[in-house]
Enzyme design. Structure first.
Site, PDB file in Angstrom:
ATOM      1  CG  ASP A  53      -1.969  -0.944   1.144  1.00  0.00           C
ATOM      2  OD1 ASP A  53      -2.413  -1.569  -0.016  1.00  0.00           O
ATOM      3  OD2 ASP A  53      -2.418  -1.580   2.028  1.00  0.00           O
ATOM      4  CE1 TYR A 112       4.247  -7.000   3.626  1.00  0.00           C
ATOM      5  CE2 TYR A 112       3.701  -9.323   3.753  1.00  0.00           C
ATOM      6  CZ  TYR A 112       3.859  -8.061   3.007  1.00  0.00           C
ATOM      7  OH  TYR A 112       3.190  -8.003   1.784  1.00  0.00           O
TER       8      TYR A 112
END
EC number: 5.4.99.12
Length: 253
Positions: A53, A112
């Protein structure tokens, strides 16, 4: 046509995300401009391992693309891409792959990392590279909450409402929080896939638990109920990094 795999890093601050969007600056569009130039100005469409994003960074995003002509020298191709892309994108490695290899659909796992500054005053020098939370956090409670996320679960309750994926069952192999120093934490999530905003929603929930505004058992409630309303807020994008994408040919997944 020859297919190439590339590992790239980027600072997501000034991008509207990874994937191409109309009238928006994205990582994909910036790299495709250079690839098209290197392909005698014939358009090149790249594919990524997944989207990130707006504001989210990457140490090790993986892409693939096709170029016409004979096989290129891999280091020259990497150097050409790296020197012509903007300063907030780095091309770390280029490899040759089979014509049917796909960055998104090959079996893989992703890692992540999320970086959080926890102090009374915010550092202006970290405003684009770490998220910030000024209130006290209980490290032991956050550790316990993170451990509940490990395993195969339906993560519907941690997914943003805009997700178009039907199957929301994913497996998390590692969910860990590390205290880097008195004012900084690192969250690590490694799994076989993550849903839209899942990592940021999990971090936001764990932060709320660490601040004693939710019980540790809230994780169980979210997983069982599959209700997003029971989870915490979505954590800010600037703390999130796609650390690594590992594919089945070079890992035990």
């Amino acid at each position: 046509m020859t297919r190439y795999k590339a590992t790239i890093a980027y600072d997501g601050t000034d991008f509207a995300g990874f994937q191409s969007q109309t009238n928006q600056r994205t990582v994909q569009k910036e790299i495709e401009k250079i690839l098209t130039k290197l392909n005698s100005f014939e358009p090149v469409i790249l594919q990524g391992s997944g989207r990130t994003d707006s504001g989210v960074h990457a140490f090790g995003q993986v892409i693939h693309f096709d170029l016409k002509g004979k096989v290129r020298d891999l280091e020259r191709l990497r150097f050409g891409l790296d020197t012509q892309t903007p300063a907030d994108i780095a091309v770390k490695k280029v490899e040759l792959v089979p014509d049917d290899w796909h960055a998104r659909y090959q079996k893989h796992e992703k890692t992540y990392e999320y970086y959080l500054e926890n102090s009374i005053t915010r550092s202006p020098f970290q405003r684009h590279s770490k998220a910030y939370f000024r209130y006290p956090l209980n490290f032991e409670r956050m550790q316990e909450a993170m451990s509940k996320l490990v395993g195969e679960h339906d993560f519907t309750g941690f997914t943003a409402s805009g997700s178009s994926v039907d199957d929301k069952v994913r497996t998390i192999y590692q969910a860990e929080i590390i205290r880097l120093d008195e004012e900084n934490f690192k969250f690590i999530f490694r799994g076989n896939g993550f849903l839209y905003k899942q990592v940021r929603n999990m971090v936001g929930t764990v932060i709320k638990i660490g601040n004693d505004r939710m019980p540790v058992s809230q994780i169980d409630k979210i997983l069982t109920s599959k209700n997003r309303d029971f989870a915490g807020p979505t954590a800010a994008p600037e703390g999130l990094y796609l650390k690594e994408v590992k594919y089945a040919e070079n890992t035990d997944i």
